[in-house]
Design an enzyme around this catalytic site. Structure first.
Site, PDB file in Angstrom:
ATOM      1  N   ARG A  84       0.854  -1.191   0.000  1.00  0.00           N
ATOM      2  CA  ARG A  84       0.000   0.000   0.000  1.00  0.00           C
ATOM      3  C   ARG A  84       0.892   1.244   0.000  1.00  0.00           C
ATOM      4  NH1 ARG A  84      -3.808   2.487   4.819  1.00  0.00           N
ATOM      5  NH2 ARG A  84      -4.901   3.990   3.488  1.00  0.00           N
ATOM      6  N   HIS A  85       0.383   2.312  -0.584  1.00  0.00           N
ATOM      7  CA  HIS A  85       1.115   3.583  -0.556  1.00  0.00           C
ATOM      8  C   HIS A  85       1.363   4.034   0.887  1.00  0.00           C
ATOM      9  CE1 HIS A  85      -2.565   5.624   0.707  1.00  0.00           C
ATOM     10  NE2 HIS A  85      -3.198   4.979  -0.273  1.00  0.00           N
ATOM     11  N   GLY A  86       2.254   4.987   1.048  1.00  0.00           N
ATOM     12  CA  GLY A  86       2.586   5.494   2.376  1.00  0.00           C
ATOM     13  C   GLY A  86       1.565   6.507   2.889  1.00  0.00           C
TER      14      GLY A  86
END
Length: 465
Positions: A84-86
């Site tokens: 997942r993105h940050g």
């Protein structure tokens, strides 16, 4: 997409702890006044450090002893990481709700507590609609640090030699927060190895990383269908949520009808975002006690259950293309390895969304409770395994690591957020590293079916008579 050139000047302190005794898993947030007491209830807006508390002491700490292959001759031959993105800013939709709440508190709240005075006189509404879900600096660091940790956990796979040799493949969603997370992950590696003479490409692939947008049946039957989330709406209007709203109104000393379910959610989001982005225990957090936070957590988990999880079959079936992509990469690596060739794609790093990971985890059978989450069973779901705050924080990651243990003995180890897990239904196998063929047999029906085009077709053709 703007042409972003990353120059990494940070020198990483890479002496990594690798002994179990060095890890504290019992870190108590109450020992740190900068951590909200309700931080563990922030669901998909939670920090990665709340899932792995030892990282609060050393953000680059890893524990290689968790891997434990069945024999010393086992060696990794392929790794796929779906990440997942940050940490990101709130979306414009959420910012509008926050602004509305802030104006109400500034103009109408009459309580005298110091935290409220701080909101009214010192705190400023610094969130703007143009932030709209973009990656923050903490999100950049999330992926840089994750890259370094994974290179320490799998040093023969995520290595300078393999990166320079083109054996590490990067794929991302087209969303800016995912592209920038991918760039950050690469920057973590190039900074670690002080690579300044070469840049590394990535591919944008929304068919894999944003499959939910391209699955017509999901879009029509769930995403654009209000009745698909009726259980969520009922809970938001139910007694548990109403009690939380009343307590917030009491704390602010405003009329009950001033605090809607949207404003309640905005208050909880403000507490969560202030902590995730700025690492502060915001005065907004004082609007909730632990029992309130549990209700807010359940409201989000309920939405995720019905929109991305087990609530509707198409939620998980929408991820069929990603599921097949993972196993085709594993099969390709297994085939190349069997024929004595070098595995051409040693590592695949795929960056997407919570909405990418949750349907795939659901398809694989993870975090399935005996009873569905509904608007009326909050009290009986206190021990549920479907708790997104425990497995879907910012930078959440699912790894599939393929091992060759000699003599044709291939093993597959799944890891979730740098911890070993077992494939549901394969718990009798050796810990978390079953035979690859047994995993494929376990998921045989999905491997032989789970066709994205067929599952996502809105109107299925009638069966042959």
């Amino acid at each position: 997409m703007p042409d972003i050139v990353w120059k990494v000047t940070v020198v990483y302190f890479t002496t990594i702890l690798s002994f179990c005794c060095c890890f504290r898993t019992d870190v108590n947030p109450e020992d740190n006044p900068n951590i909200p007491a309700i931080a563990k209830y922030f669901t998909t807006k939670g920090r990665y450090e709340e899932v792995n508390p030892y990282l609060r002491d050393d953000i680059l700490a890893v524990n290689r002893s968790i891997l434990q292959p069945p024999s010393p001759q086992c060696r990794e031959i392929h790794l796929t990481a779906i990440i997942r993105h940050g940490t990101r800013y709130p979306t414009s939709k959420n910012v509008k709700k926050m602004q509305k709440l802030y104006e109400l508190v500034k103009s109408s709240a009459a309580a005298k507590e110091s935290w409220l005075r701080e909101i009214q006189t010192q705190w400023r509404m610094w969130y703007t609609e143009d932030m709209d879900g973009r990656l923050v600096q903490k999100g950049v660091d999330d992926h840089k640090h994750l890259a370094v940790r994974l290179s320490k956990l799998f040093p023969t796979m995520i290595s300078e030699e393999k990166l320079r040799g083109g054996f590490i493949n990067f794929i991302t969603s087209s969303k800016h927060r995912c592209v920038n997370s991918t760039l950050s992950f690469k920057a973590g590696l190039t900074g670690l190895w002080d690579i300044t003479d070469k840049e590394f490409d990535h591919a944008v692939n929304d068919a894999l990383m944003r499959f939910f947008d391209q699955c017509t049946r999901f879009v029509e039957e769930v995403d654009n269908n209000p009745s698909a989330l009726s259980e969520v709406d009922k809970f938001r209007q139910g007694p548990e949520m109403r009690r939380v709203q009343e307590k917030i109104a009491d704390r602010l000393r405003v009329p009950y009808d001033n605090i809607t379910d949207d404003l309640t959610e905005a208050a909880f989001d403000l507490c969560a975002y202030e902590f995730a982005i700025k690492a502060v225990n915001s005065p907004w957090c004082q609007l909730f006690d632990e029992s309130d936070a549990k209700v807010m957590e359940y409201a989000t988990d309920l939405r995720e259950f019905w929109k991305r999880g087990y609530g509707h079959d198409i939620n998980s079936k929408a991820s069929c293309a990603l599921f097949h992509d993972v196993f085709s990469r594993l099969d390709k690596a297994a085939g190349e390895n069997k024929s004595g060739q070098q595995v051409t794609e040693a590592v695949t790093v795929q960056v997407g969304h919570a909405d990418t990971l949750l349907p795939l985890l659901t398809l694989l059978g993870f975090f399935k409770d005996s009873d569905a989450l509904t608007s009326t069973n909050y009290a009986s779901q206190t021990q549920r395994s479907f708790r997104t705050g425990h497995f879907l924080p910012y930078a959440a990651n699912l790894l599939f690591v393929l091992y060759d243990c000699g003599g044709g003995d291939l093993r597959l180890q799944p890891l979730l957020n740098e911890k070993t897990v077992t494939f549901p239904g394969l718990t009798d196998q050796r810990a978390s590293m079953p035979l690859y063929e047994d995993v494929k047999e376990h998921y045989r029906e999905l491997l032989q079916g789970c066709d994205f085009e067929a599952e996502c077709r809105l109107f299925k053709p009638p069966a042959d008579i």
